[in-house]
Write a protein that holds these residues in place. Sequence first.
Motif, mmCIF file in Angstrom:
data_model
loop_
_atom_site.group_PDB
_atom_site.id
_atom_site.type_symbol
_atom_site.label_atom_id
_atom_site.label_comp_id
_atom_site.label_asym_id
_atom_site.label_seq_id
_atom_site.Cartn_x
_atom_site.Cartn_y
_atom_site.Cartn_z
ATOM 1 N N UNK A 75 0.838 -1.208 0.000
ATOM 2 C CA UNK A 75 0.000 0.000 0.000
ATOM 3 C C UNK A 75 0.867 1.249 0.000
ATOM 4 N N UNK A 76 1.930 1.262 0.790
ATOM 5 C CA UNK A 76 2.834 2.415 0.824
ATOM 6 C C UNK A 76 3.542 2.601 -0.509
ATOM 7 N N UNK A 77 3.936 1.499 -1.134
ATOM 8 C CA UNK A 77 4.583 1.583 -2.444
ATOM 9 C C UNK A 77 3.626 2.135 -3.496
ATOM 10 N N UNK A 78 2.374 1.646 -3.470
ATOM 11 C CA UNK A 78 1.355 2.142 -4.404
ATOM 12 C C UNK A 78 1.086 3.631 -4.156
ATOM 13 N N UNK A 79 1.074 4.020 -2.872
ATOM 14 C CA UNK A 79 0.822 5.417 -2.525
ATOM 15 C C UNK A 79 1.933 6.315 -3.061
ATOM 16 N N UNK A 80 3.179 5.907 -2.895
ATOM 17 C CA UNK A 80 4.294 6.725 -3.376
ATOM 18 C C UNK A 80 4.234 6.891 -4.895
ATOM 19 N N UNK A 81 3.935 5.802 -5.606
ATOM 20 C CA UNK A 81 3.850 5.906 -7.060
ATOM 21 C C UNK A 81 2.681 6.812 -7.467
ATOM 22 N N UNK A 82 1.524 6.629 -6.835
ATOM 23 C CA UNK A 82 0.341 7.429 -7.179
ATOM 24 C C UNK A 82 0.578 8.908 -6.862
ATOM 25 N N UNK A 83 1.280 9.175 -5.760
ATOM 26 C CA UNK A 83 1.620 10.548 -5.400
ATOM 27 C C UNK A 83 2.492 11.190 -6.477
ATOM 28 N N UNK A 84 3.498 10.437 -6.957
ATOM 29 C CA UNK A 84 4.357 10.959 -8.025
ATOM 30 C C UNK A 84 3.565 11.193 -9.303
ATOM 31 N N UNK A 85 2.661 10.264 -9.627
ATOM 32 C CA UNK A 85 1.827 10.377 -10.824
ATOM 33 C C UNK A 85 0.922 11.606 -10.726
ATOM 34 N N UNK A 86 0.325 11.801 -9.540
ATOM 35 C CA UNK A 86 -0.577 12.945 -9.355
ATOM 36 C C UNK A 86 0.173 14.263 -9.467
ATOM 37 N N UNK A 87 1.405 14.304 -8.962
ATOM 38 C CA UNK A 87 2.190 15.542 -9.034
ATOM 39 C C UNK A 87 2.644 15.837 -10.447
ATOM 40 N N UNK A 88 2.990 14.790 -11.206
ATOM 41 C CA UNK A 88 3.511 14.985 -12.564
ATOM 42 C C UNK A 88 2.412 15.229 -13.585
ATOM 43 N N UNK A 89 1.283 14.549 -13.424
ATOM 44 C CA UNK A 89 0.241 14.581 -14.453
ATOM 45 C C UNK A 89 -0.958 15.446 -14.091
ATOM 46 N N UNK A 90 -1.106 15.744 -12.783
ATOM 47 C CA UNK A 90 -2.288 16.497 -12.340
ATOM 48 C C UNK A 90 -1.866 17.577 -11.348
ATOM 49 N N UNK A 91 -2.779 17.960 -10.464
ATOM 50 C CA UNK A 91 -2.476 19.059 -9.538
ATOM 51 C C UNK A 91 -1.926 18.582 -8.202
ATOM 52 N N UNK A 92 -1.627 17.293 -8.082
ATOM 53 C CA UNK A 92 -1.055 16.753 -6.852
ATOM 54 C C UNK A 92 -2.061 16.085 -5.944
ATOM 55 N N UNK A 93 -3.350 16.304 -6.187
ATOM 56 C CA UNK A 93 -4.385 15.654 -5.377
ATOM 57 C C UNK A 93 -4.657 14.254 -5.920
ATOM 58 N N UNK A 94 -4.734 13.275 -5.027
ATOM 59 C CA UNK A 94 -5.020 11.898 -5.451
ATOM 60 C C UNK A 94 -6.521 11.662 -5.345
#
Length: 347
Positions: A222-241
Amino acid sequence: MAREKVITSGPGDEQKKHDAALRPKLLKEVIGQRKVAERLEIAVRASKKLNEPLGHILFDGPPGLGKTTFATVLPNELGTSLQMTSGPALAKPADLLPFLTNLEEGSVLFIDEIHRMPRVVEEFIYPAMEDFRIDIVLGEGMSARTISMTLKRFTLIGATTRSGMLSGPMRDRFKMHEHLEFYSVDELATIATVNAAKLNTPITSQASLELARRSRGTPRVANSRLHWTRSFAAAQHDGTITEEVARAALDMAEVDRDGLDKNDRKYLETLIDLYGGGPTGVEALAATINLASDTLSDEIEPYLLREQYITRSPRGRVAMPRAYSALGKLPPVPKPKPDDKQGSLFE
């Protein structure tokens, strides 16, 4: 709080740093494994009231369920120091000496993967666990002599994914033996929400549930998925998951709606397509997939077994109907069993 004096053996990796940053500091902060946490709280209170070191503890269970977390939380509860090493790093008794001689009164020594500790080291630590002393042999042959060294009273915490590989005498020396179970979706969603706050990342409740459903019942995943999703949200969107962002991020990481990643699917594809659904042995699967057999049995198979994608038989691993469904395949039609009765014109 613990005066954490961590002695590591071997290089760490980025994932371990992430896990350490998100770990709870006290037992009351631990999410999930509540029965285990309650028993540990009683043991800690007793240790303080009796002015005795906490009894030796063995944690076992699949990787990523919190064995190291409990080992780092307990010194904080006791207000003592912590030393950390691992079984593979202790090749000979001399490798253990720096840890034992540096122990403080009531401190904690944590040995990860303790089942991989050589038998000669295991036997060397027996008197340390029972009588808080070690026997050191000086010299060789007829001139050899043994010196007994008294140690400070300490607590040994062992973590293992294979408690069956520990010898009986070693297991018996642990006062507590706690088996950690997989987490529920709600528990993992809470972990995702709490850890996202620690990372200063906004996350919706539905996004937390989406992460939880794809995390294989394991906080580390879950922590690994969270870190990846956080990076994805910051790079592709406004940072909100959001739920949509979480789905897009995990789809891109090749993690499907059931939490199966590419290694899981490769395992199931090999078992079904190459071995006809089994039964086949783990060594054969490991050689075909080009992964270590320990990786298959310790990291991949526990979740597949728990969720009934595969089963174990005396002859090897067998794919279950859910495995065929996950890959979009039809399970084989069972062959009719031969009738014991022979047909007759007179029937």
